[in-house]
Design an enzyme around this catalytic site. Structure first.
Site, PDB file in Angstrom:
ATOM      1  CG  ASP A  67      39.839  42.994  41.346  1.00 20.23           C
ATOM      2  OD1 ASP A  67      40.550  42.426  42.190  1.00 20.23           O
ATOM      3  OD2 ASP A  67      38.785  43.278  41.476  1.00 20.23           O
ATOM      4  CG  LEU A  68      38.933  36.812  41.950  1.00 24.65           C
ATOM      5  CD1 LEU A  68      38.738  35.639  40.802  1.00 24.65           C
ATOM      6  CD2 LEU A  68      39.600  35.895  42.943  1.00 24.65           C
ATOM      7  CG  ASP A  69      37.184  39.115  45.454  1.00 17.82           C
ATOM      8  OD1 ASP A  69      36.442  37.891  45.300  1.00 17.82           O
ATOM      9  OD2 ASP A  69      38.276  39.375  45.961  1.00 17.82           O
ATOM     10  CB  THR A  78      33.249  37.028  45.213  1.00 14.70           C
ATOM     11  OG1 THR A  78      34.158  37.812  44.329  1.00 14.70           O
ATOM     12  CG2 THR A  78      33.429  35.642  44.835  1.00 14.70           C
ATOM     13  CE  LYS A  97      31.640  46.750  45.748  1.00 12.50           C
ATOM     14  NZ  LYS A  97      31.011  47.183  44.558  1.00 12.50           N
ATOM     15  CB  SER A 154      43.227  39.230  43.192  1.00 12.12           C
ATOM     16  OG  SER A 154      42.151  38.977  44.154  1.00 12.12           O
ATOM     17  CB  ALA A 155      43.436  42.595  47.549  1.00  9.91           C
ATOM     18  CE  LYS A 170      44.142  44.828  43.508  1.00  8.26           C
ATOM     19  NZ  LYS A 170      43.171  44.339  42.872  1.00  8.26           N
ATOM     20  CD  GLU A 185      40.786  46.725  40.742  1.00  9.10           C
ATOM     21  OE1 GLU A 185      39.609  46.738  41.349  1.00  9.10           O
ATOM     22  OE2 GLU A 185      41.667  46.315  41.266  1.00  9.10           O
ATOM     23  CG  ASP A 186      35.294  45.553  41.689  1.00  6.79           C
ATOM     24  OD1 ASP A 186      36.269  45.247  41.905  1.00  6.79           O
ATOM     25  OD2 ASP A 186      34.491  45.270  42.667  1.00  6.79           O
TER      26      ASP A 186
HETATM   27  C1  BG6 Z   1      39.529  41.938  47.338  1.00  9.68           C
HETATM   28  C2  BG6 Z   1      38.191  42.201  47.742  1.00  9.68           C
HETATM   29  O1  BG6 Z   1      39.618  41.368  45.951  1.00  9.68           O
HETATM   30  O2  BG6 Z   1      40.108  41.182  48.100  1.00  9.68           O
HETATM   31  C3  BG6 Z   1      38.288  42.663  49.215  1.00  9.68           C
HETATM   32  O3  BG6 Z   1      37.671  43.278  46.933  1.00  9.68           O
HETATM   33  C4  BG6 Z   1      38.672  41.690  50.211  1.00  9.68           C
HETATM   34  O4  BG6 Z   1      36.731  42.837  49.641  1.00  9.68           O
HETATM   35  C5  BG6 Z   1      40.183  41.450  49.529  1.00  9.68           C
HETATM   36  O5  BG6 Z   1      38.880  42.096  51.348  1.00  9.68           O
HETATM   37  C6  BG6 Z   1      40.839  40.385  50.300  1.00  9.68           C
HETATM   38  O6  BG6 Z   1      40.191  39.378  50.128  1.00  9.68           O
HETATM   39  P1  BG6 Z   1      40.453  37.605  51.290  1.00  9.68           P
HETATM   40  O7  BG6 Z   1      39.807  36.906  50.237  1.00  9.68           O
HETATM   41  O8  BG6 Z   1      42.116  37.650  51.217  1.00  9.68           O
HETATM   42  O9  BG6 Z   1      39.778  38.069  52.178  1.00  9.68           O
HETATM   43 MG    MG Z   2      37.404  43.781  42.981  1.00 10.34          MG
END
Ligand code: BG6
Ligand code: MG
Length: 221
Positions: free
Chosen positions: A9-11, A17, A45, A114-115, A145, A169-170
């Site tokens: 996962d990224l964030d 972030t 998240k 990542s989402a 997710k 994953e966090d």
């Molecule tokens: C996820 C984050 O990685 O991405 C969420 O944990 C975020 O908080 C989601 O809403 C979507 O991200 P973005 O950058 O497309 O708004």
């Molecule tokens: Mg995350």
């Protein structure tokens, strides 16, 4: 040496972030007269932008027109992009860079799952985009997710099956997505929150020596 697909996962896993998503959502919510705390934010998240706004509106018991909904999503993203403007290599979370380099050295395949629709430019800012063999992000999937689509898509692209994949994953939603896919789920954060994960660490730096080798021999419970 055996191989597995390592999916990140990224964030909140690679880069810090998650706090900026929280600040941006909190400001956006305030503009709608809705107050929400870090506890509720935990449920955002890993959740897509559109589903996050839906949840905030639900919590605030508010309804808005589709046009305003779109404006608010754009507003949140503008705010978020402003907050991450100065992001660079120093924002990579402790131990992540070394972990990725070790995987590379061992010839293990690496994917991003990542989402976020901002994932590619963020990896570029961090200078680590080239370490990923496959990138699957919010622009590539239709189901968010806790649906496992993003991770299944990532392991398919790497040419691996779910049982031979490990997800880092966090978020609760992300851990559930990995578990639903039948993948090994490693939580990064607090045990209390991420108790559904197969194992939890506060940071990559807390993993035992030779943890990659342990993971290569690990089977999904
Ligand atoms: C996820 C984050 O990685 O991405 C969420 O944990 C975020 O908080 C989601 O809403 C979507 O991200 P973005 O950058 O497309 O708004
Ligand atoms: Mg995350």
């Amino acid at each position: 040496m055996s191989k597995k697909a390592f999916i990140f996962d990224l964030d909140g896993v690679i880069v810090d972030t998650a706090k900026f998503h929280f600040i941006a959502w909190q400001r956006l919510a305030a503009s709608l007269g809705i107050n929400f705390t870090e506890k509720e934010n935990e449920q955002l998240k890993g959740v897509s932008r559109v589903n996050s706004l839906k949840k905030i509106l639900e919590w605030g018991n508010k309804e808005i027109s589709p046009a305003i909904f779109q404006t608010k999503m754009d507003q949140k993203n503008e705010e978020y992009l402003e907050l991450i403007k100065t992001l660079d290599v120093n924002d990579i979370l402790p131990g992540v860079h070394d972990f990725l380099l070790e995987l590379k050295e061992l010839g293990q395949p690496i994917a991003l799952g990542s989402a976020s629709k901002n994932a590619r430019p963020i990896l570029e800012k961090l200078g680590i985009k080239d370490l990923f063999d496959v990138i699957v992000d919010g622009t590539d999937v239709t189901k968010a997710k806790p649906d496992p689509e993003v991770f299944l898509n990532a392991c398919n692209h790497l040419g691996y099956t779910a049982i031979d994949s490990v997800v880092f994953e966090d978020s609760v939603a992300g851990v559930q997505a990995a578990n639903t896919a039948g993948m090994i789920s490693i939580g990064l954060g607090e045990q209390d929150i991420l108790h559904e994960a197969d194992e939890v660490f506060t940071h990559f730096t807390n993993m035992p020596q030779d943890y990659i080798k342990t993971l290569l021999n690990k089977k999904k419970q």
